[in-house]
Structures are given as C-alpha cells and as structure tokens.
Design an enzyme around this catalytic site. Sequence first.
Site: not given
Length: 654
Positions: A164, A194, A307, A395, A398, A444, A529
């Site tokens: 792959y 991409h 990646n 508060y 404190r 990834f 994905e």
Amino acid sequence: MPRFTVHIRDEWLAVACRDTSNTIQWLGLEALKRYIKNKPDNGGIGSVKETRFIVRRCQGSGLLDPDDTIDDVLEDNDFVELAIEGDTMSSEFIPCQPGVSNITAAYREPAEYISLDGNSLTSTDLVNLGRGLYKIKLTLEAERKVVQARELLDTIVKENKVVYGITTGFGKFARTVIPVSKLKELQENLVRSHSAGLGNPLSPERTRMLLALRINVLAKGYSGISLETLQAMIQAFNASCLSFVPEKGTVGASGDLAPLSHLALGLMGEGKMWSPKSGWADAKYVLEAHGLKPISLKPKEGLALINGTQMITSLGAEAVERAQAIAQQADIVAALTLEVLKGTTKAFDSDIHSLRPHPGQTEVALRFRSLLDSDHHPSEIAESHRFCDRVQDAYTMRCCPQVHGITNDTIKFVQNIINTEINSATDNPMVFAERGETISGGNFHGEYPAKALDFLSIAVHELASISERRIERLCNPSLSELPAFLVNEGGLNSGFMIAHCTAASLVSENKVLCHPSSVDSLSTSAATEDHVSMGGWAARKALRVVEHVEQVLAIELLAACQGIEFLRPLRTTTPLEKVYDLVRTVVKPWIKDRFLSPDIEAVHRLLLDQKVWNVAKPYIEKYQTEYIPESRPVSPTAFSLDPPASPRKRVRHE
C-alpha cells in the site's frame, strides 16, 4: 553578473544587470520589455516608455524610488514586483503582512543547531525553531535508521511486491496496482491532488514549526524517506524557504493531508514559497535563489511527506507553550488585583491547601503567598485594612488556587501528550527495517492531540473568565473603594468602561470556541476514512482561545495598575511593585481619556514576552527556598508541598 527576479502580473522574469549604477526605472523598463517580447499583443501594453508603473520589494512590499540606483537599494538575486498603474490583469500578490511575523521584518540567520533524532524534541524546542533561533541537523544514528528503512523500500520496488502506498494507489484506490514506470508520477500526483487547502497561509514561524516537526518525525527512520530527500528538506529549513500552507483543510485523519501536501508542494518547486530574502514568490524561484533544487520524489516519499499529525501538533505546541506562560503570569496579575481590592491572604494558607493537595492548586497558592503581604514582603496597602470587618473575599479572589490550579494541571497533562506526539511516527504504512516488512496501521489519527487541545481550550479559558469578573470588581465602585471605571471626573471621562466590554466580548467568543471540535467526525475518502479527529480546528481555536486569554489578562493588569494610583502613597509588596514599574515603562497612568488600544497591545506584548513572569520569578523562587511555614497539626493524612517546619516564621493572614 548581478541578476534580479521581477514579478509582472502572473510571471516571474530574470533580469541580468551588467551595470548596477542603472536606476530602478531602468530595471522596470527592462523587465517590461522582456514581458511583452513573446506576447502576441504585447500583453495589452502599448508603448513601454509611456507605461507608468511602480516597483516594490517582494519582502515587506516596500516601494522603491525609480531614481535610486540598483546598487544602492537592491542586492544580487533580490525579488521585486512591478505593478502597472491601472492594470486589471495583475494576479493577486501575496503580501508579507506587517506585524504578523517577527522573522518577516528582521530575520537573522541562526548560528546554533538542534540535532534531531525523532525522539527528544520538546514543545519548547519546537517553538524556538519556529522563531528562527536554530538550524537543524540529523544525528548519525538518525541517518543510519533512515538509510536502513529506505533500503527496504528499494528492495520492495525492485522485487515488484504489492504494498500500500508504495506500488498501489491510496485510500479507496488501495487495490489499484501502479506500474513501476509510473511510481514517481504516483507520488507527485498524490502531493498535487492533496494540496487542496484554503484560507490564509500559516505565518513563517508556524510554517517553520511544521517543517521542523515533519523532519523530526521522518528522522525516526520508520517512514521510508530517502536520506537525500530528508537532507533537502533540512537545507530548505535552514535557509527559511517556507511553503505556502493554507490554515484550513485538514480533518485530522488520515493525518493533516492538505497542509502537509502544501508543505511538500513548495519543496517540489511548485506553488508559492516565502523566504526572508525573497518574500512570497514562486517556489522554484525561491529555491533557486538559495542555491537549492526541488526535491524529486521516489516511491512512497510523497506519502511519507503528507501523512501525519504535524499541523495539529505544531500548532498545539505553540498553544501549550503560550498557555503555560500566561497561566504563570495570571497568578501575578490576580495577586495584584487582590491587593488593589484590599483582599485577604487567609485563603492561601498552606494548611488549607494541604487538605486538598492537587499539585496545581498547591502551586498557585504558594505563588500567591510569595507575592502578597508577609514578613518577606510587607505591604502598606495590606496594613491599611488589617483590622477591617470583612471576613472573606469573593470567589474570583479567594478561589484563584482552585480555578487557576486545575488550569495548570491540565496544561501539564496536555504538554505531556503534545511532547509524546512530537516524537511519534504518525504516517502509514510504517517501515520496520529490522523486521524486513511494512505494516499498515492508524498512527496518523489525530485523536490524541485533538482531544488534548480541546481540553486545553476549556481549561485555559477559565483564566480569562475569572479575570473578566475581577476587572468588573475593579471598575465597579459598589464592589471596590475605587472611582467608577478607574478614572477621575467620571462622566467627562469614561476610563476603563469599554476596556471591560472588550474583555467581556473576548470571554464570550471563547465560550463558543471552547466547544470541542473532536466530538465531531465526518466520513471521508468513500468511507475508507470513516472516523476523523477534526484536530486541525482544535489546534487553531486553541491558539485563538489562548490569545484571547492573554488579552483579557492584559486588560486586568492595566486596570490593577491604574487602581494602585488611587491608593498612593501606599505601596504594595516589593515583587508587585516591580510588576507595576514594568507596566509603567510602556503605559502611563490614566489621567484623562485617551486612545486605549495601544496600551492594551503594549501590555499584551509584555505578557507574550513573559516579562511580567521574569520580573516576579526571582522573588517567587527566593520565597519558596527560604520560607518555612508555621506548623499546625491538621490531620494524620494531611500534607503540604511546602518545606518542613523548623524555626517558625510569622506570616500575616489578615
């Protein structure tokens, strides 16, 4: 012979200059002649001599006087842009935005190096690399591992094995086998396709961080990158040749594909690139100007470059470093406000906090004790209300150890995750040279840094939320003994009225930004994905939240220093007076209304540069080493992180 690169419309032209005593006007005319030379209609330009234009540097976009000589205002290989007056054909030029980048305006090439091995980089180191403080080199062990992994991949290709991302397509196309003759094209197409991000480019500092982190991950030797390609990336980093990386487009699995693709695209000599020498220009010209060649991708190298979780993690590293800095300084600002509002120190007694011994809470309480009234540092302001009838404070004063404390603990938790991620191999498939095989997995996936940065946003936001309420107490005369909005002649002057509104608006924005992005997921890549982290947005909004927190605390610090003016001639403790003096070096007291934004920005810069912390830090450290608290029996299981009791020192609690 000197040569200059001139940008006209959508083209870059190299213009040689035998005589540098020629003028900028000559350079512009020469570039125009070259531009129209091969245009069938002269590019729509009539007479070159009658064409009116301006010439400016690409770096910083500074205008050049046409009558200046080239020798006086340009250096060999400088990049300039020629803009034709009234021209509608010029493509949009990417400017270097003033004030956005510290290294844009004045970059000094660093002399020191950080050696990367993929295992020991910290978030602090990464931020310093982004600031341009260091160059990069690899350790010998890292080089050895990179070479070993690459040799395995070369064997796989030689033996025509189906693996792959090496000899197949990607994602949905994982079962499509690619011929050996097209493996280089496969990797180049991957990067180009991409590179689909949008939005403003990352600043040079953040792009340097991104590139440095990618180099560090590849140096681990599990990605299959060649040593030649990795060294080319290091050379680009050391020359500050930085690709155009849009900030939007990653879903955080399978890694930060879009931004890392843009990062790789520039290194291939395509798209835009920035350097201190050239400003923004076409990547091939920027690389050439620095004597660098575009990288040529070998099998699997495109995938190795794009990646991983490096955008989430690099932005996260900056966010966590800035969060840590502002959290430390928030204690100092809050302590100063407590003094101005004439609060009590009782709530910070070590015995109280030993009963609930969270590390952050204990640490914050100790800081308050080291800054406020004690035998170490007496306060005239505290002495002035020692016998008042108030028993306890609101508060927002404190409960600072409890509220600030969990922020400190969360920051440390997030920093640990980010530092682990910085030194993790996060691409796919992983190359195990010692086993002689590649293995596909899911490193990834950005869920770890995404979740951590969502936690960071929620935690650090509280520093602004509680700070805004303290600003309200400083400005509201019914809650303090101070004039309304901290100014005399109220009505004629509005004082800090709208500064408080600004703080409120930032806190409100943060409430929306603190909605976690990592609870969302959209299936991508044809359901291959099918669960993603949305970590890119988690990182970007974490940075925005931290910046808003810094700005709110800047307003509180301004307001607290203004409040002291109404308590004079009384003085606070020595460390808090030092903080006051620091603020007064950049902002004068508020006598009557004036333009306030520059004051806020100036104090924000003090916090960014950690100057408030640096002023108070020696006093905090001295107190922690010298102070020995009173010893009181509390319970058999109670304990304190303070030094053990010995000769007792008295501390005022009222």
